[in-house]
Design a protein around this motif. Sequence first.
Motif, mmCIF file in Angstrom:
data_model
loop_
_atom_site.group_PDB
_atom_site.id
_atom_site.type_symbol
_atom_site.label_atom_id
_atom_site.label_comp_id
_atom_site.label_asym_id
_atom_site.label_seq_id
_atom_site.Cartn_x
_atom_site.Cartn_y
_atom_site.Cartn_z
ATOM 1 N N GLY A 141 15.150 -8.689 -13.197
ATOM 2 C CA GLY A 141 15.113 -8.784 -14.652
ATOM 3 C C GLY A 141 14.211 -7.795 -15.343
ATOM 4 N N HIS A 142 13.816 -6.714 -14.645
ATOM 5 C CA HIS A 142 12.901 -5.740 -15.252
ATOM 6 C C HIS A 142 13.671 -4.555 -15.810
ATOM 7 N N ASP A 143 13.244 -4.086 -16.993
ATOM 8 C CA ASP A 143 13.830 -2.888 -17.581
ATOM 9 C C ASP A 143 13.163 -1.646 -16.973
ATOM 10 N N VAL A 144 13.906 -0.555 -17.010
ATOM 11 C CA VAL A 144 13.344 0.719 -16.597
ATOM 12 C C VAL A 144 12.327 1.157 -17.637
ATOM 13 N N ALA A 145 11.128 1.558 -17.198
ATOM 14 C CA ALA A 145 10.089 2.035 -18.117
ATOM 15 C C ALA A 145 10.393 3.483 -18.493
ATOM 16 N N LEU A 146 10.863 3.681 -19.727
ATOM 17 C CA LEU A 146 11.292 5.008 -20.151
ATOM 18 C C LEU A 146 10.146 5.782 -20.801
ATOM 19 N N PRO A 147 10.070 7.084 -20.557
ATOM 20 C CA PRO A 147 9.077 7.913 -21.248
ATOM 21 C C PRO A 147 9.338 7.922 -22.749
ATOM 22 N N ILE A 148 8.297 8.149 -23.529
ATOM 23 C CA ILE A 148 8.429 8.207 -24.987
ATOM 24 C C ILE A 148 8.076 9.618 -25.435
ATOM 25 N N THR A 149 9.080 10.455 -25.557
ATOM 26 C CA THR A 149 8.867 11.826 -26.015
ATOM 27 C C THR A 149 8.750 11.867 -27.534
ATOM 28 N N ALA A 150 9.536 11.002 -28.224
ATOM 29 C CA ALA A 150 9.463 10.899 -29.687
ATOM 30 C C ALA A 150 9.996 9.543 -30.092
ATOM 31 N N ALA A 151 9.573 9.088 -31.268
ATOM 32 C CA ALA A 151 10.068 7.820 -31.826
ATOM 33 C C ALA A 151 10.252 7.996 -33.316
ATOM 34 N N SER A 152 11.305 7.391 -33.850
ATOM 35 C CA SER A 152 11.595 7.515 -35.269
ATOM 36 C C SER A 152 12.120 6.184 -35.801
ATOM 37 N N SER A 153 11.753 5.877 -37.064
ATOM 38 C CA SER A 153 12.202 4.632 -37.677
ATOM 39 C C SER A 153 13.620 4.743 -38.212
ATOM 40 N N THR A 154 14.190 5.929 -38.234
ATOM 41 C CA THR A 154 15.589 6.121 -38.611
ATOM 42 C C THR A 154 16.297 6.890 -37.503
ATOM 43 N N VAL A 155 17.624 6.790 -37.483
ATOM 44 C CA VAL A 155 18.399 7.333 -36.374
ATOM 45 C C VAL A 155 18.701 8.822 -36.529
ATOM 46 N N GLU A 156 18.841 9.290 -37.789
ATOM 47 C CA GLU A 156 19.242 10.683 -37.994
ATOM 48 C C GLU A 156 18.353 11.690 -37.277
ATOM 49 N N PRO A 157 17.003 11.566 -37.337
ATOM 50 C CA PRO A 157 16.164 12.548 -36.636
ATOM 51 C C PRO A 157 16.399 12.544 -35.120
ATOM 52 N N LEU A 158 16.685 11.376 -34.553
ATOM 53 C CA LEU A 158 16.935 11.313 -33.113
ATOM 54 C C LEU A 158 18.202 12.090 -32.758
ATOM 55 N N ILE A 159 19.229 11.962 -33.589
ATOM 56 C CA ILE A 159 20.470 12.685 -33.345
ATOM 57 C C ILE A 159 20.231 14.190 -33.453
#
Length: 300
Positions: A209-227
Amino acid sequence: MDSLGALSAFVRAAEARSFTEAGRQLSLSSSAVGKAVARLEERLGVRLFHRSTRSMRLTQEGKLFLESCRRIFAEVETIELEFAQTKGAPQGKLQVSLPLVGTLLMPTLSQFMLAYPEIQLEVDFTDHIVDVIDGGYDVVVRTGEAGDSRLMSRTLGTFRLEVVGAPAYFARAGTPTTPEDLTAHACLHHKYPTSGKLQRWPFARRPGGHDVALPITAASSTVEPLISLAEFGVGIACVPDFAVRRQIAEGALVAILGDDIDHVGVLRAVWPTSRYLSPKVRVFVDFLAENLFPAAPAGA
């Protein structure tokens, strides 16, 4: 005189403080207006006016009844207006609330505005829960369930989250073939603005039941910048499929790990319950349902 006619006579008399003036406005005799008011008083069992030879004023009960009558006639006027609009093009201001990801729906909203130029669209973008009725919204679009009994709802379509990256990124860093491979890649995350938490990448749960621990290169509160970052080859993002259909079709982005993703989301439109549906609300909801999630071509 029918009931609405009697109510109309009472309202005119109350506003004019005169049976004679009310009769003139209604093309009736003052006697007919007085008899209509008298029948109302008898039916209600209360006195609506204090009358003397020189003046006429509302009783306390009459003041309360006048407000009720005004609400009744306002409702009748609204219904007549709404039905009159069905004979022509829908028009007027349409107040809409969309989630922050709704900015990705702008192509569809643009098409709607071109199709219905008489509707003035006012859109608020927020992920916060809004009160549809007290907030004065005509339509609210959200994911998840609609549990308020005061609201009508319609499912606009379903979507899933996709893990995507640019061909240039995969050529440089390699293409992950399992969720575990992502631990060695640049991962671009969506952060919920209301809680600050990162959105979980919806891979099926692994044993234990464990998730893969993913690196955090960037985070954004909206989706457009991620795209955009993904298109520039900065890293890999997990975003709604409807937000990257064009990029995938054009080859700017490539979807990966589709067999490992376990996610289905629902986008719904909700609006206040009413005996009749405003034409502008009806065409807006219909347009989103028909154009937001177009059916895949046969054989696709």
